[in-house]
Design a protein around this motif. Structure first.
Motif, PDB file in Angstrom:
ATOM      1  N   ILE A 277       0.820  -1.209   0.000  1.00  0.00           N
ATOM      2  CA  ILE A 277       0.000   0.000   0.000  1.00  0.00           C
ATOM      3  C   ILE A 277       0.854   1.259   0.000  1.00  0.00           C
ATOM      4  O   ILE A 277       0.360   2.354   0.236  1.00  0.00           O
ATOM      5  N   ASN A 333       2.955   8.113   0.942  1.00  0.00           N
ATOM      6  CA  ASN A 333       2.490   6.866   1.563  1.00  0.00           C
ATOM      7  C   ASN A 333       3.535   6.300   2.504  1.00  0.00           C
ATOM      8  O   ASN A 333       3.204   5.743   3.556  1.00  0.00           O
TER       9      ASN A 333
ATOM     10  N   GLU B  65      -6.539   0.613   0.097  1.00  0.00           N
ATOM     11  CA  GLU B  65      -5.598   0.731   1.204  1.00  0.00           C
ATOM     12  C   GLU B  65      -4.486   1.730   0.927  1.00  0.00           C
ATOM     13  O   GLU B  65      -3.795   2.141   1.838  1.00  0.00           O
ATOM     14  N   VAL B  66      -4.303   2.080  -0.356  1.00  0.00           N
ATOM     15  CA  VAL B  66      -3.192   2.970  -0.663  1.00  0.00           C
ATOM     16  C   VAL B  66      -3.599   4.375  -0.261  1.00  0.00           C
ATOM     17  O   VAL B  66      -4.481   4.976  -0.878  1.00  0.00           O
ATOM     18  N   SER B  67      -2.960   4.928   0.762  1.00  0.00           N
ATOM     19  CA  SER B  67      -3.466   6.162   1.360  1.00  0.00           C
ATOM     20  C   SER B  67      -3.407   7.342   0.406  1.00  0.00           C
ATOM     21  O   SER B  67      -4.257   8.226   0.472  1.00  0.00           O
ATOM     22  N   SER B  68      -2.448   7.357  -0.518  1.00  0.00           N
ATOM     23  CA  SER B  68      -2.381   8.510  -1.420  1.00  0.00           C
ATOM     24  C   SER B  68      -3.562   8.465  -2.386  1.00  0.00           C
ATOM     25  O   SER B  68      -4.185   9.487  -2.680  1.00  0.00           O
ATOM     26  N   SER B  71      -6.781   9.549  -0.372  1.00  0.00           N
ATOM     27  CA  SER B  71      -6.960  10.968  -0.092  1.00  0.00           C
ATOM     28  C   SER B  71      -7.173  11.754  -1.377  1.00  0.00           C
ATOM     29  O   SER B  71      -7.931  12.715  -1.402  1.00  0.00           O
ATOM     30  N   ASP B  72      -6.522  11.337  -2.467  1.00  0.00           N
ATOM     31  CA  ASP B  72      -6.748  12.014  -3.745  1.00  0.00           C
ATOM     32  C   ASP B  72      -8.198  11.863  -4.173  1.00  0.00           C
ATOM     33  O   ASP B  72      -8.832  12.816  -4.630  1.00  0.00           O
TER      34      ASP B  72
END
Lengths: 504, 108
Positions: A277, A333, B65-68, B71-72
């Motif tokens: 992730i 990230n 799950e990839v936070s970027s 949020s984008d």
């Protein structure tokens, strides 16, 4: 409220007129806008079609074309030093058994496995036409050591010229005009052999000649496939009095392995659930997903998961990582997964890790530092995609690969669980904030090589092994070989990561 | 990221249609032209269009799950929310003025 007819009719007529002309204007304006948008869209699409889109098959082609193996010619030559200085070399029980073992391993089994035996004496190299039973008896019969002057230097010259695996059994005492040659006569040949990309493995035991302690050497000249060296290693295994010194070339095959969580996933970050992730590397097994070009195989000693030495069958030491987010987002990230409170198993440590290399399988150098060198491969990939299958290695090497500074750093640390092995990992350079000077280049294929950057020659180790009183020539030869610039593995590529972001 | 705008747009269109339908369902009564009721329906559905659209977008980010990326996408959903509401009001205004004499004409 009632209205008069005239005004209504007039206003309606007027209104109708006005509405008609204004709606015509609108229709014209809208159609003009539509046509313009179509034209712009068409032009933009055409321009985009000329742009090269990377496919992993282009990288496959590149690796296949540039991967070269460097192997010796077929055939094995074995040279026995039969000078009288060797008379007691095989006197102990251990040494006799080792000799028998070696000869048995070398006994010509079939036509494809041609082993030539030579004796060295009287300044000449003479062919020995004996089967292996007779050969052993010949070697332990002291009558055969009546002569002098084994032409070791000439033999070394012949070994280098023939470019075959070779075994030289000698005490390395070279005579010149009836005097022991004390100069480092062997260095030129050692340097040349290593310069060609091949290795020399020395097996040694001590024997006594009169009052002197002397060394008996089995010098094995071989390439990274170790076809001859593995046999000798097997043969001497039982003998615990034998010491080894591996003099490896720049291209020496350091045992390399990886410890990834599955065969479809690489050394990128994975959280406790096994998902990436941070870099969002595509790991679904599709044709453009993560790929490892190195193939793991069990070695002769039974160690599993090691990548075999470089050769055409098993592949190159390289991996391809297609990153699913932009570089700036990778950094974001990574910071998120380093925040306080993140569970230990989910914390982000390194961009790429879990690569292990054992530098201690050779004895000549102490590898002190590694570094990572990064290159832009866009031009190369575009050329390969547009070229025919017959494009040559030389043409590919000529293509410009501009070096990218300050994007990655690489380090190595000792391994607690695996002694002798070093753990290698890659991180972002401190000055890299995710943006490239030329924004177009941010989605190009990047080649990142892990290379050796600093080494120390193990002179002390060489001294302990090769030096003996009264004749430093072999030790000096080895020392000068280690100090030669063509022997030092500085700049040697250990592993390559090909990285590209799929997000634009 | 375009999906954020698509979802918001589709939601807005659906709610706008409901608004038009509801306006037409409220009948003209002799004492009570129903203007206020239609206007209330119009504005309530406007808010709902924005909120429901944003919720749909937010729910789709929950399994990412990839936070970027997450949020984008939420940022784009927020922009889409604003655009959807503005479009709803603008289209409502235009349609209301074009069909001045019909039931939707009473919105503005």
């Amino acid at each position: 409220m009632a209205r008069t007819r005239n005004s209504t009719t007039r206003s309606r007529q007027n209104n109708r007129g006005r509405k008609k002309s204004s709606s015509l204007k609108w229709i014209l304006l809208i159609s003009l806008f539509v046509v313009l948008s179509l034209v712009i869209w068409g032009v933009v699409t055409m321009l985009n079609n000329n742009d090269y889109t990377f496919k992993r098959s282009d990288l496959d082609k590149y690796i296949e074309k540039t991967h070269n193996n460097n192997l010796l010619n077929n055939g094995i030559s074995v040279y026995f030093d039969m000078s009288n200085g060797m008379n007691h070399a095989y006197s102990s029980v251990h040494s006799k058994e080792t000799l028998k073992s070696v000869i048995n391993k070398l006994a010509g089994n079939d036509k494809n496995d041609k082993v030539d035996f030579y004796s060295l004496a009287n300044g000449r190299i003479t062919s020995l036409e004996l089967n292996h039973k007779d050969l052993f008896n010949y070697m332990i019969d002291s009558k055969n050591y009546a002569q002098q002057r084994a032409p070791i230097e000439t033999t070394l010259d012949s070994i280098v010229k023939k470019k075959q695996p070779a075994l030289l059994m000698t005490d390395f005492e070279e005579y010149h005009d009836n005097k022991i040659q004390l100069a480092a006569y062997a260095k030129k040949y050692f340097i040349d052999w290593l310069d060609m990309g091949y290795n020399i493995t020395f097996y040694k035991w001590t024997f006594v000649e009169g009052k002197k302690n002397k060394y008996m050497f089995l010098a094995v000249f071989d390439d990274n496939m170790n076809s001859l060296n593995n046999r000798i290693k097997e043969a001497v295994r039982e003998n615990s009095d034998i010491d080894t010194f591996v003099l490896g070339s720049r291209d020496f095959a350091y045992p390399t392995k990886t410890n990834y969580i599955s065969s479809k996933k690489g050394g990128n970050y994975h959280n406790s659930k096994g998902n990436d992730i941070v870099t969002a590397v595509l790991e679904d097994g599709s044709s453009d997903s993560y790929f490892c070009y190195a193939k793991a195989m069990a070695t002769a000693e039974g160690e599993s998961e090691l990548f075999t030495p470089l050769d055409n069958i098993t592949g190159a030491f390289a991996e391809y990582y297609p990153i699913g987010v932009k570089w700036q987002d990778v950094i974001r990230n990574a910071k998120t997964m380093q925040k306080k409170g993140t569970p230990k198993a989910d914390v982000f440590h390194h961009l790429l890790s879990n690569l292990y290399i054992n530098f201690n399988k050779q004895d000549g150098y102490n590898i002190k530092k590694i570094e990572i060198r990064t290159f832009d491969m866009q031009e190369t990939m575009r050329t390969i995609a547009n070229s025919k299958a017959t494009i040559s290695f030389k043409e590919i090497e000529k293509i410009n690969k501009p070096e990218i500074d300050e994007i990655f750093t690489a380090n190595m640390e000792d391994c607690r669980k695996l002694v002798n092995w070093k753990h290698i990992f890659v991180d972002f350079h401190n000055n890299f904030n995710g943006t490239f000077i030329d924004e177009e280049k941010s989605s190009n294929l990047i080649r990142a090589n892990i290379v050796i950057s600093e080494v120390d020659e193990n002179i002390e180790k060489a001294k302990k092994f090769f030096y003996w009183e009264g004749n430093p020539s072999l030790f000096n030869s080895v020392t000068e070989t280690l100090q030669a610039s063509t022997s030092k593995p500085i700049g040697r590529i250990l592993y390559t990561y090909y990285v590209k972001t799929l997000a634009n | 990221m375009i999906e954020a705008y698509v979802w918001a747009g589709v939601t807005m269109a659906i709610f706008f249609l409901i608004a038009v339908l509801s306006a037409n369902m409220i009948i003209f009564k002799p004492n009570d032209p129903g203007t206020t009721k239609r206007r209330i329906w119009f504005w309530v559905l406007c808010v709902l269009a924005g909120v429901v659209g944003f919720l749909i977008n937010f729910l789709t980010t929950l399994d990412n799950e990839v936070s970027s990326n997450k949020s984008d996408y939420i940022m784009h959903s927020g922009i889409a929310l604003a655009i959807a509401i503005l479009l709803y009001i603008a289209i409502g205004f235009i349609i209301s003025k074009i069909f001045k004499n019909s039931k939707v004409g009473t919105w503005f």
